[in-house]
Design an enzyme around this catalytic site. Structure first.
Site, PDB file in Angstrom:
ATOM      1  CD  GLU A  78      10.344   5.396  12.331  1.00  0.00           C
ATOM      2  OE1 GLU A  78       9.999   6.508  12.796  1.00  0.00           O
ATOM      3  OE2 GLU A  78       9.954   4.983  11.224  1.00  0.00           O
ATOM      4  CG  HIS A  79      14.560   7.108  11.952  1.00  0.00           C
ATOM      5  ND1 HIS A  79      13.258   7.540  11.980  1.00  0.00           N
ATOM      6  CD2 HIS A  79      14.720   6.454  10.770  1.00  0.00           C
ATOM      7  CE1 HIS A  79      12.650   7.167  10.858  1.00  0.00           C
ATOM      8  NE2 HIS A  79      13.505   6.505  10.113  1.00  0.00           N
TER       9      HIS A  79
ATOM     10  CD  GLN B  53     -11.289   3.387  -0.300  1.00  0.00           C
ATOM     11  OE1 GLN B  53     -11.443   3.392   0.928  1.00  0.00           O
ATOM     12  NE2 GLN B  53     -11.161   4.504  -0.991  1.00  0.00           N
TER      13      GLN B  53
ATOM     14  CE1 TYR C 299      -3.658   2.368   0.018  1.00  0.00           C
ATOM     15  CE2 TYR C 299      -2.376   3.524   1.688  1.00  0.00           C
ATOM     16  CZ  TYR C 299      -3.410   3.509   0.769  1.00  0.00           C
ATOM     17  OH  TYR C 299      -4.186   4.613   0.583  1.00  0.00           O
TER      18      TYR C 299
ATOM     19  CD  GLN D  18      11.495  11.580  12.115  1.00  0.00           C
ATOM     20  OE1 GLN D  18      12.436  11.038  11.546  1.00  0.00           O
ATOM     21  NE2 GLN D  18      10.263  11.186  11.926  1.00  0.00           N
TER      22      GLN D  18
ATOM     23  CG  HIS E  26       8.551  12.494   8.166  1.00  0.00           C
ATOM     24  ND1 HIS E  26       8.254  12.064   6.896  1.00  0.00           N
ATOM     25  CD2 HIS E  26       9.819  12.066   8.411  1.00  0.00           C
ATOM     26  CE1 HIS E  26       9.291  11.418   6.381  1.00  0.00           C
ATOM     27  NE2 HIS E  26      10.260  11.410   7.268  1.00  0.00           N
TER      28      HIS E  26
ATOM     29  CD  GLU F 206       4.494 -33.305  27.235  1.00  0.00           C
ATOM     30  OE1 GLU F 206       3.770 -33.261  26.218  1.00  0.00           O
ATOM     31  OE2 GLU F 206       5.442 -32.513  27.443  1.00  0.00           O
TER      32      GLU F 206
ATOM     33  CG  ASP G 247      14.381   8.840   5.855  1.00  0.00           C
ATOM     34  OD1 ASP G 247      14.248   7.869   6.618  1.00  0.00           O
ATOM     35  OD2 ASP G 247      14.265  10.025   6.237  1.00  0.00           O
TER      36      ASP G 247
ATOM     37  CB  SER H   8       8.056   9.256  11.618  1.00  0.00           C
ATOM     38  OG  SER H   8       9.348   8.852  11.261  1.00  0.00           O
TER      39      SER H   8
ATOM     40  CG  ASN I 292      -5.472   7.731   6.157  1.00  0.00           C
ATOM     41  OD1 ASN I 292      -5.779   6.549   6.370  1.00  0.00           O
ATOM     42  ND2 ASN I 292      -6.086   8.475   5.259  1.00  0.00           N
TER      43      ASN I 292
ATOM     44  CG  HIS J 245       2.023 -37.724  21.013  1.00  0.00           C
ATOM     45  ND1 HIS J 245       0.653 -37.573  20.972  1.00  0.00           N
ATOM     46  CD2 HIS J 245       2.539 -36.550  20.522  1.00  0.00           C
ATOM     47  CE1 HIS J 245       0.367 -36.356  20.492  1.00  0.00           C
ATOM     48  NE2 HIS J 245       1.490 -35.726  20.216  1.00  0.00           N
TER      49      HIS J 245
END
Lengths: 432, 432
Positions: B323-324, B185, B127, B256, B259, B411, B357, B234, B208, B416
Site C-alpha cells: 500500500e505504502h 447500519q 463513512y 505504520q 495503526h 457476426e 497520511d 494497512s 471495521n 446492425h
C-alpha cells in the site's frame, strides 16, 4: 411495443415501467460454478480438457492455440474481412491512444511535490464468448486498449473451435497467448492459472450467466482476479423529436432487440406522431430480419414513452441510465451537457449504435443495468492503475511539519508525529 | 522483527514469508450484517435509532446533525487545529484539482468524431469510523475529491458523538448532510435510504469488519450502492540502502505499526548493517510510544528482508505490492520507473508516510492486500464516470459503412447492418 404517456403515470408507475427485470441466477448456477472453479484449481489442464469435452463437445489437440494455427486462420480470411477488421482496429486504436493520461506533478507547498503516475496492469485475460457467430469486435474492444495500455502479458480464452476472425484480430492486437477454453472454466483458469493457462491480474469480457457468475466468484477472492464491471442485458434508449426519421429509429431499436430476448429497448419522444410512425416502421422492418424471432421477444417488453417535453425526455433518460443513448433531435449537440448516466451517446441521424458497436473508435463494453450512474465506458483506464508519488525537500518537510504534528495529535497517533519531528530535530542539529 | 536473507529462501518460502494473513470474517459477521441491512431497509430511521442505542450506546436527538451543531463545533476548535486542517485542505485540494481530466475529442476517420466526457457521480456517501480518536484526515481524503469532482450531493455518516474536528472538515468540504449513524447500519442507510438519510450511488471510506462486510453486501446488490475498493489491513514497505538514516526508517515502520496489531511492516535492504541498525532503533523508539502495545503486536509479525541487490529489492516490492512504499536510497528518483504495484510511493529521507497520511496533498485511501496490482490510489476518477460520445456526418457514415457491414455480416447481426444500410440508401436517394 407498449406506448405510455409519462404524465399520466404516478411516480410509482413511472419507476415501475422503467424497472429492469431482476437477474435471478439461482443457487444452482452459483453451486455449479463453484464446483467448476474448484475442479480447475485442483486438476488444472486435466479439468479444462474434461470440462471442454463436456460443455463444448470439443477435444482440441492443445489447450493453447499454436502460432501456426493463427497464421493459417489469417490466411483463410477474405481480403474484404481483413480490410474491415483492419479499419476498425485503426479507429479504435486512434480513440484509445487519445486516452493516454498525462503524468501529473504539483508542488502543493514549497518543497512538497505530489505526483500521479500511471502503470499498465501487468497481466490481463480477455474472455470472448462462443455461440452461433464469432465476435471479433469484442476482441478489438478488449485487445486494443490492453495493447495501448502496455499490459505486459495479454491472454485470451474462447470456447473451441475458435473462429478465424477472432484469431486474426488476436494477432492484430498482439495478444500473447490464445486458449481453447470457454465458460466458467476459462474464468477459473485465468484467475488461478493452470499448467497451460497463465494466471492474470484482471479479467475482461462478456459471457453467459455461468461466465458472469464465475467472474463474480473469482473477483470476491483476493487470490483470484479483478474483473471489468458487473454485467447485465444490453440496452438502448432513443430520445427523438418530430424531426427524426422514424425508419432510422426503428432500425436502431431493432439492432438492439436482435441481441437477445432480454434486450431493453426504449424510445422517449414528446411527439405522439413520431411514436406511431416508429411503431409502424418497426413492424415493417421486423418482417425481413433473419433474427426476427429474437427481436420480437425483446420488443414484447419494450417501451415507447410519450414525454411532455424534451426536458422531461432528458430527465427520464438520466433516471433510467441507459447503456446506449441515441439522440435524434433538431440540435442533438445542444442537449449533450444535460445528459448524464449513459454508457455511450450517439448524436444525430448519422450515428447509429452499430457504428460504435463495431468500428467508429469508441468502446462497446459499457455499463448496463443502471450501473451507468457509477461505472464508466471501458477505456484505457481499466487496463491501468494510478499510483501517487511524493518527494519532500528538507525545507518542504519543515514547512509541512506543524500541520502534520497538529493532525497526528488530534488523531492520537504518536508515531506518526514522531516520524516528522525526528527528522526536523536532525535538521535543526545539522544547522546549529 | 524477524530478519530473513532472501537468497537463502526457496521460492515457496519467499512467497510464504510475504503472504498476507487471511481475512476470515466468519459466517457470523455475514449473517449479523445481513440482519442489520434487512432491519434498516424495513424500519428506516426507527432501525437506525435502535441500532445506534444498541451498538454505540448513544441516542442523539436527531439523526441529521444540524447546521447549528456544525457551527458550534467549529467555534469550539482551537485556532491551531483549524489552521492545520485548513492547510491540509488546501494541499489536498491542489493535488486533486490537478486531476481534473481534459475532455477528449478525436476524428478517427473523416466525419467520424469520437469523444470522452467526464461527469461527477451524482450522490456519494462518506463513512468515517469512530473509535478512540477522531479521523478528520479521512474526511479530507474523501470530502475534497467529492467536492472537486462536483458530486451533486455528498453525505457523511459517523457514529455519535461526532468529533468537532470531523464537523469542521465537513463544513470545509461543503458536505451537504452529516448523520449520527455508524457501523453496518450507516452503510445500509446510505445504500438504500431512510426517511432521514439520503440514498447514494456510491459509498466511500474505511471501517471495521462489520462496515467492510456491509459495503461488500450492498455492492453485490444492484439496488444498493457501488463502493470505493476492497479493504484490508494497512501496510508499509521500506526499500533502503546503506545511505539511509536508520532512525528515520524506524520511525516510519513504527508509524505504520501503531495503526493496529494487523498492520503489515516490511523493510527490504541489501545492507545487513542497516538492517541491524534499524532493528535496534525500532526497539529504542518503541519504548517512548503511547501506542507501544499495539505497535509491538504488529512488529511481532513484521519482517526485515536482506536482499542481494537493489534490483532484487525492487522486484520483491513489485511482487508484494505494498500500500505504502518508502524509498530511502542514494538516488530514489532513479528507481521510480522500475517501481510498480504500489499505492503511494514516498521518495527520499524527507518524505515520511505521515506527510501523505495527512497533508502533503496525495490521498491516503489506497489499495491494500495486493490489490495494488489492479486498483488505484483514490482520486478524482473514483468520484466521476467517463461517458463516450460519437457524432458521424453523412459522409462519415458513408466512409465507415463498408466496415460495419462486413463485421455485422461476420457476426450474423442483420439488424446492425440494416441500421447502417437504411441510412446510406436514403443518402443515395436524396443525391440522385
Amino acid at each position: 411495443m407498449r406506448t405510455v404517456v409519462w404524465q399520466s403515470l404516478s411516480k410509482e408507475q413511472q419507476a415501475s415501467v422503467l424497472e429492469r427485470p431482476a437477474i435471478t441466477e439461482g443457487a444452482n448456477i452459483t453451486a455449479a460454478v463453484a464446483e467448476v472453479i474448484a475442479q480447475v484449481r485442483r486438476d488444472g489442464d486435466q479439468a479444462l480438457r474434461e470440462l471442454t469435452a463436456k460443455f463444448d463437445k470439443a477435444s482440441p489437440e492443445t489447450i493453447r492455440v499454436s502460432e501456426q494455427e493463427i497464421e493459417a486462420a489469417s490466411a483463410r480470411l477474405s481480403e474484404n474481412m481483413k480490410q474491415a477488421l483492419d479499419q476498425a482496429y485503426t479507429n479504435i486504436a486512434k480513440f484509445h491512444k487519445a486516452q493516454i493520461p498525462q503524468p501529473i506533478k504539483v508542488e502543493t507547498m514549497p518543497g512538497v511535490v505530489c505526483e500521479q503516475t500511471t502503470r499498465p496492469i501487468n497481466t490481463v485475460g480477455l474472455y470472448i464468448p462462443g455461440g452461433s457467430a464469432p465476435l471479433p469486435s469484442t476482441v478489438l474492444m478488449l485487445g486494443v486498449p490492453a495493447q495501448i495500455a502496455g499490459c505486459r502479458k495479454v491472454v485470451l480464452c474462447s470456447p473451441p473451435p475458435i473462429a478465424d476472425e477472432i484469431l486474426y484480430v488476436a494477432k492484430l492486437c498482439q495478444i500473447d497467448e490464445v486458449y481453447n477454453v470457454g465458460g466458467g472454466q476459462a474464468i477459473a483458469a485465468m484467475a488461478y492459472g493452470t499448467e497451460s493457462v497463465a494466471k492474470v491480474d484482471k479479467i475482461f469480457g462478456p459471457g453467459n450467466a455461468y461466465v458472469t457468475e464465475a467472474k463474480r466468484q473469482v473477483s470476491n477472492d483476493f487470490r483470484g482476479a479483478a474483473i471489468d464491471m458487473p454485467a447485465g442485458p444490453s440496452e438502448v434508449m432513443v430520445i427523438a423529436d418530430e424531426t427524426a426519421d422514424p425508419d432510422f429509429i426503428a432500425a436502431d431499436l431493432l439492432s438492439q432487440a436482435e441481441h437477445g430476448p432480454d434486450s431493453q429497448v426504449v424510445l422517449v419522444t414528446p411527439s405522439p406522431v413520431l411514436a406511431d410512425q416508429v411503431t409502424e416502421a418497426v413492424k415493417t422492418q421486423l418482417s425481413v430480419l433473419s433474427r426476427a424471432a429474437t427481436a420480437e421477444k425483446a420488443l414484447a417488453s419494450s417501451l415507447v414513452i410519450i414525454s411532455e417535453s424534451m426536458t422531461q425526455a432528458i430527465s427520464i433518460s438520466n433516471f433510467y441510465g441507459p447503456e446506449h443513448l441515441i439522440v435524434q433531435t433538431r440540435n442533438p449537440r445542444e442537449l449533450l451537457p444535460l445528459l448524464d448516466n449513459a454508457g455511450s451517446i450517439f448524436l444525430g441521424s448519422w450515428s447509429p449504435e452499430s457504428a460504435g458497436d463495431y468500428a467508429s473508435g469508441t468502446n462497446h463494453v459499457l455499463p448496463t443495468y443502471g450501473y451507468t450512474r457509477t461505472y464508466s465506458s471501458l477505456g484505457l483506464a481499466d487496463f491501468s492503475k494510478r499510483m501517487t508519488v511524493q518527494e519532500l525537500s528538507a525545507e518542504g518537510l519543515r514547512g509541512l511539519a506543524p500541520t502534520v504534528v497538529a493532525m497526528a495529535e488530534a488523531e492520537g497517533l504518536d508515531a506518526h508525529k514522531r516520524a516528522v519531528t525526528i527528522r526536523v530535530e536532525k535538521l535543526n542539529q545539522v544547522e546549529s
